[in-house]
Design a protein around this motif. Structure first.
Motif, mmCIF file in Angstrom:
data_model
loop_
_atom_site.group_PDB
_atom_site.id
_atom_site.type_symbol
_atom_site.label_atom_id
_atom_site.label_comp_id
_atom_site.label_asym_id
_atom_site.label_seq_id
_atom_site.Cartn_x
_atom_site.Cartn_y
_atom_site.Cartn_z
ATOM 1 N N GLY A 45 0.854 -1.095 0.039
ATOM 2 C CA GLY A 45 -0.146 -0.025 0.167
ATOM 3 C C GLY A 45 0.963 1.193 0.066
ATOM 4 N N GLU A 46 2.194 1.138 0.055
ATOM 5 C CA GLU A 46 2.972 2.352 0.174
ATOM 6 C C GLU A 46 3.024 2.846 -1.152
ATOM 7 N N VAL A 47 3.118 4.163 -1.375
ATOM 8 C CA VAL A 47 3.192 4.545 -2.712
ATOM 9 C C VAL A 47 4.517 5.915 -2.658
ATOM 10 N N TYR A 94 4.743 -1.547 -8.890
ATOM 11 C CA TYR A 94 4.354 -1.006 -9.764
ATOM 12 C C TYR A 94 5.197 0.560 -9.910
ATOM 13 N N LEU A 111 -4.154 5.345 -12.075
ATOM 14 C CA LEU A 111 -3.212 5.226 -10.993
ATOM 15 C C LEU A 111 -3.872 5.088 -9.495
ATOM 16 N N ASP A 112 -5.031 5.625 -9.351
ATOM 17 C CA ASP A 112 -5.692 5.522 -8.205
ATOM 18 C C ASP A 112 -6.115 4.136 -7.840
ATOM 19 N N PHE A 115 -2.838 2.655 -6.399
ATOM 20 C CA PHE A 115 -2.653 3.071 -5.094
ATOM 21 C C PHE A 115 -3.483 2.374 -4.295
ATOM 22 N N GLN A 118 -3.268 -2.968 -1.751
ATOM 23 C CA GLN A 118 -2.542 -3.380 -0.385
ATOM 24 C C GLN A 118 -1.724 -4.420 -0.459
ATOM 25 N N THR A 122 4.180 1.062 -4.943
ATOM 26 C CA THR A 122 4.258 2.028 -6.279
ATOM 27 C C THR A 122 5.321 2.872 -6.019
ATOM 28 N N PRO A 134 -2.026 9.985 -3.218
ATOM 29 C CA PRO A 134 -2.166 8.548 -2.648
ATOM 30 C C PRO A 134 -2.177 8.846 -0.997
ATOM 31 N N ARG A 136 -0.940 6.353 1.341
ATOM 32 C CA ARG A 136 0.379 6.226 2.184
ATOM 33 C C ARG A 136 1.383 6.742 1.427
ATOM 34 N N GLN A 137 1.645 7.946 1.548
ATOM 35 C CA GLN A 137 2.970 8.475 0.456
ATOM 36 C C GLN A 137 4.145 8.858 0.989
#
Ligand code: ADP
Ligand code: MG
Length: 158
Positions: A45-47, A94, A111-112, A115, A118, A122, A134, A136-137
């Protein structure tokens, strides 16, 4: 036992953990190693918003993240003709590069949806062009210090 053969990136705030803070790396290998350590700690889930000029080290950093997810970094290259490359590792990776993206297409990349995955991580090169935020950026700001040195500022935005 601690591996003392690999050189550790110098850090301004003496934090051993990789998030957050400011690091100076002295080689592409050090940038790669820093990102790999972060990649090893990800849970999905991290971006990562990779920012910095051409040659700052965004792709090197993305390769390190991939390695930390168990993906062969040699497979991670800047997606020149596609906007997103997907790699399967411990988590899906990604790899997005918005360099060639025209302004008009910003809102229409899907992209949404990426994001929201989970089970995926990305990394977005040229993230300044991103128009959506996003959840969790982690911002990675890379800047040139000298031919072999880069300043890497890591900020987590939840
Ligand atoms: P970007 O994707 O930001 O355009 P790349 O990761 O493709 O940049 O390239 C970074 C270049 O800078 C590579 O040629 C790499 O060898 C070089 N370099 C020199 N020192 C460093 C460093 N400390 N960290 C990362 N890259 C470095
Ligand atoms: Mg690149």
């Amino acid at each position: 036992m601690k591996d003392t053969s690999a050189s550790e990136p110098e850090t301004r705030n003496q934090k051993v953990e990789t998030c957050c803070g400011e690091f100076i790396t002295h080689s592409p290998q050090e940038t790669f190693a820093l990102a790999r350590r972060i990649g090893e700690q990800l849970s999905g889930g991290e971006v990562f918003l990779l920012k910095g000029d051409l040659g700052a080290g965004k792709t090197v950093f993305a390769k390190g993240l991939a390695a930390g997810l168990g993906i062969d970094p040699a497979d991670v290259t800047s997606p020149s003709f596609t906007l997103v490359n997907i790699h399967e590792g411990r988590l899906r990776f990604y790899h997005v590069d918005l360099y060639r993206l025209e302004r008009a297409y910003h809102s229409d990349l899907g992209l949404d949806e990426i994001f929201l995955d989970q089970g995926g991580v990305t990394a977005i090169e040229w993230a300044d062009k991103l128009r959506i935020a996003p959840a969790r950026q982690v911002e990675i700001d890379l800047s040139y210090v000298s031919d072999s040195e880069r300043r890497i500022a890591i900020t987590e935005i939840r």
